[in-house]
Enzyme design. Structure first.
Site, PDB file in Angstrom:
ATOM      1  N   ASP A  79      69.875  77.621  78.198  1.00 28.05           N
ATOM      2  CA  ASP A  79      71.463  78.440  79.386  1.00 28.05           C
ATOM      3  C   ASP A  79      70.741  79.145  80.402  1.00 28.05           C
ATOM      4  O   ASP A  79      70.866  80.310  80.152  1.00 28.05           O
ATOM      5  CB  ASP A  79      71.897  78.580  78.041  1.00 28.05           C
ATOM      6  CG  ASP A  79      72.090  79.348  77.353  1.00 28.05           C
ATOM      7  OD1 ASP A  79      71.006  80.292  76.322  1.00 28.05           O
ATOM      8  OD2 ASP A  79      73.366  79.992  76.990  1.00 28.05           O
ATOM      9  N   GLU A 140      72.004  81.108  74.073  1.00 25.82           N
ATOM     10  CA  GLU A 140      71.819  82.325  73.932  1.00 25.82           C
ATOM     11  C   GLU A 140      73.475  82.734  75.036  1.00 25.82           C
ATOM     12  O   GLU A 140      73.635  84.398  73.702  1.00 25.82           O
ATOM     13  CB  GLU A 140      71.028  83.416  74.326  1.00 25.82           C
ATOM     14  CG  GLU A 140      70.524  84.045  74.164  1.00 25.82           C
ATOM     15  CD  GLU A 140      70.896  84.625  75.184  1.00 25.82           C
ATOM     16  OE1 GLU A 140      70.652  86.375  74.919  1.00 25.82           O
ATOM     17  OE2 GLU A 140      71.305  84.888  76.361  1.00 25.82           O
TER      18      GLU A 140
HETATM   19  N1  BES Z   1      68.166  88.323  78.879  1.00 24.37           N
HETATM   20  C1  BES Z   1      69.501  88.491  78.366  1.00 24.37           C
HETATM   21  C2  BES Z   1      69.412  90.179  77.169  1.00 24.37           C
HETATM   22  C3  BES Z   1      68.757  90.893  78.008  1.00 24.37           C
HETATM   23  C4  BES Z   1      69.373  91.901  79.085  1.00 24.37           C
HETATM   24  C5  BES Z   1      68.111  92.107  77.276  1.00 24.37           C
HETATM   25  C6  BES Z   1      68.766  92.615  80.020  1.00 24.37           C
HETATM   26  C7  BES Z   1      67.623  93.200  77.383  1.00 24.37           C
HETATM   27  C8  BES Z   1      67.858  93.612  78.999  1.00 24.37           C
HETATM   28  C9  BES Z   1      69.864  87.678  77.320  1.00 24.37           C
HETATM   29  O1  BES Z   1      69.814  86.936  77.887  1.00 24.37           O
HETATM   30  C10 BES Z   1      71.761  88.109  77.416  1.00 24.37           C
HETATM   31  O2  BES Z   1      72.020  88.513  78.918  1.00 24.37           O
HETATM   32  N2  BES Z   1      72.633  88.003  76.227  1.00 24.37           N
HETATM   33  C11 BES Z   1      73.589  87.899  76.436  1.00 24.37           C
HETATM   34  C12 BES Z   1      74.173  88.071  74.850  1.00 24.37           C
HETATM   35  C13 BES Z   1      75.550  87.916  74.611  1.00 24.37           C
HETATM   36  C14 BES Z   1      76.054  86.726  75.394  1.00 24.37           C
HETATM   37  C15 BES Z   1      75.963  88.057  73.502  1.00 24.37           C
HETATM   38  C16 BES Z   1      74.269  89.384  77.022  1.00 24.37           C
HETATM   39  O3  BES Z   1      73.288  90.502  76.753  1.00 24.37           O
HETATM   40  O4  BES Z   1      75.359  89.753  77.222  1.00 24.37           O
HETATM   41 MN    MN Z   2      68.071  85.948  78.527  1.00 23.42          MN
HETATM   42 MN    MN Z   3      72.054  86.601  79.965  1.00 23.42          MN
END
Ligand code: BES
Ligand code: MN
Ligand code: MN
Length: 444
Positions: A79, A140
């Site tokens: 997603d 996710e």
């Molecule tokens: N891939 C990211 C997480 C991430 C971004 C880790 C940059 C390290 C550096 C992930 O897809 C993400 O965006 N997660 C969301 C989770 C939330 C919606 C619960 C986030 O971090 O905002």
């Molecule tokens: Mn991600």
């Molecule tokens: Mn993300």
């Protein structure tokens, strides 16, 4: 050419607008899950299944048996975040386009491009020397509700010798990383209601309460101008980074000035000045306002006193904060800060505990060697500012969780013109291929 074929295949994946948070894209999320399932079947996986949901299923698969070899669980997500504001994309978000060696599309780096890398590295192995399991989820970006439910019911799905998550970036070009923490997340809507209904601002203005005014005052009070979050108790359990960790961060190729000029592209950095920027990004909680709705926001002008206003906000959590406590603290602070003539309510949309990972298991050295062999430098230990809600649950069986990635810090995740450098993509395939082979031959 081989690279042409790969680009074509990845582009087919990126063309699917699998935005998990918007219900009008449910069918697209399903199509992206179908794409992943078809790839797993092409890799001779058996038992390819959709788990937990028709709309945003978790794609499960089991690779060919390799008796005696370790089991590697691969996690990723198909997603993506909403692409708005659409007008700010140079080429449309779901029409993957290569410009100057970079592939532009929503999901190019987060996380479709990286899932693609992990899968094509398996293909490149021919017969990978490890037992593979896959959990590729479709929620996710919306808190992983479905996968949490699946793992609650069937924790044995995470049984493995090693778990690999490629959903982050290098710390700088040429500097691959392995991550030791992820921030947690507390996403909420704060709603303020001040009257039964909207009122004429001429008839009532000056004497009636205004929901937006009260909401703005409340939000402004949640953080002082020096960047400190004004929620009692919030910092109590925050664990400061060790001296050794701070020393490592000083040696990273990170310049605050460059970060401001090239990445943030604003006039100044904000936040608590007594902490380094990396400490603010990696080791401290945040409070951000994502959007405010209510009242009149259409074209033109309407003279109205809004009766209700809502803000979407989130807090990022760091070790050793917990989601439960932070939710309670936020709800309490909102209640205290709202004036007695306004109703303030907090609705929690999703959340995640922070993750802390010790990178001592021998498999981390194998990843280090794989990067060294392919890109000439091994992994540096870093922390991540972002969140991946399900990571603590993936590690529950005791297997080491390897958090890494092949993106670059300027990939503009969640923003217009998200991209993936093609050299990162090709290197990434070689790195993961090497990692699978090292893991298979050395054991876990
Ligand atoms: N891939 C990211 C997480 C991430 C971004 C880790 C940059 C390290 C550096 C992930 O897809 C993400 O965006 N997660 C969301 C989770 C939330 C919606 C619960 C986030 O971090 O905002
Ligand atoms: Mn991600
Ligand atoms: Mn993300």
């Amino acid at each position: 050419m081989e690279t042409d074929r790969l680009l074509r295949e990845l582009s087919n994946f990126l063309r699917i607008p699998s935005v998990s948070t918007l219900p009008e894209h449910n069918a697209d999320c399903r199509a992206a899950a179908d794409w992943v399932a078809a790839e797993l079947r092409r890799l001779d996986c058996r038992d390819v299944q959709f788990l937990g949901s028709e709309m945003h299923p978790v794609v499960w698969g089991v690779g060919p048996d390799v008796p005696g070899a370790p089991t590697l669980l691969i996690y990723g997500h198909y997603d993506v975040q909403p692409p708005d504001p659409l007008g700010e994309w140079t080429s449309p978000p779901f029409e993957p386009t290569v410009r100057r060696g970079r592939l532009y599309a929503r999901g190019a780096a987060d996380d479709k491009g990286q899932v693609f890398c992990l899968l094509k590295a398996i293909e490149a192995c021919g017969r990978p020397p490890v037992n593979l399991r896959f959990l590729i989820e479709g929620e996710e970006e919306y808190g992983s509700t479905v996968l949490f439910e699946v793992l609650e019911r069937e924790p044995e799905r995470t049984r493995a010798d090693v778990v690999l998550v490629a959903d982050m970036s290098y710390v700088a070009p040429g500097w691959p990383a392995v991550y030791t923490t992820l921030r947690g997340m507390c996403y909420a809507e704060i709603t303020v209601r001040t009257a039964k209904s909207d009122l004429h601002s001429g008839e009532y203005g000056g004497a009636a309460p205004n929901a937006h005014e009260e909401l703005c005052r409340l939000l402004a009070r949640l953080k002082t101008p020096d960047g400190r979050i004004h929620i009692p108790g919030l910092y109590d359990t925050v664990k400061p980074p060790s001296r050794a960790e701070r020393a490592t961060w000083k040696r990273l190729p990170f310049k605050e000035k460059e970060f401001l000029k090239e990445r943030v592209q604003a006039k100044a950095l904000t936040g608590m000045k007594k902490y380094s920027v990396l400490e603010r990004l990696w080791a401290l909680p945040t409070f951000e306002i994502h959007g405010i709705t209510g009242g009149f926001t259409g074209d033109g002008a309407k003279t109205v006193i809004p009766a209700e206003a809502t803000a979407k906000v989130s807090l990022r959590l760091v070790p050793a904060q917990t989601l439960k406590t932070v939710q309670r603290q936020l709800a309490g602070a909102v209640k205290r800060l709202a004036p007695n003539y306004a109703d303030a309510t907090v609705r929690f949309l999703h959340g995640a505990d922070p993750a802390e990972i010790e990178v001592t298991h021998p498999s981390y050295q194998l990843l280090d060697r794989a990067f060294k062999a392919v890109v000439g430098r091994g992994t540096v230990a870093a922390r991540a500012g972002g969140s991946i809600p399900v990571v603590p649950a993936l590690g529950k069986s005791g297997a080491p969780v390897i958090l890494t990635g092949i993106g670059l810090p300027d990939d503009r995740l969640h923003a217009p013109d998200e991209k993936l450098d093609l050299t990162q993509l090709w290197d990434g395939i070689r790195v993961f291929r090497r990692f699978y082979e090292l893991l298979g031959h050395k054991g876990a």
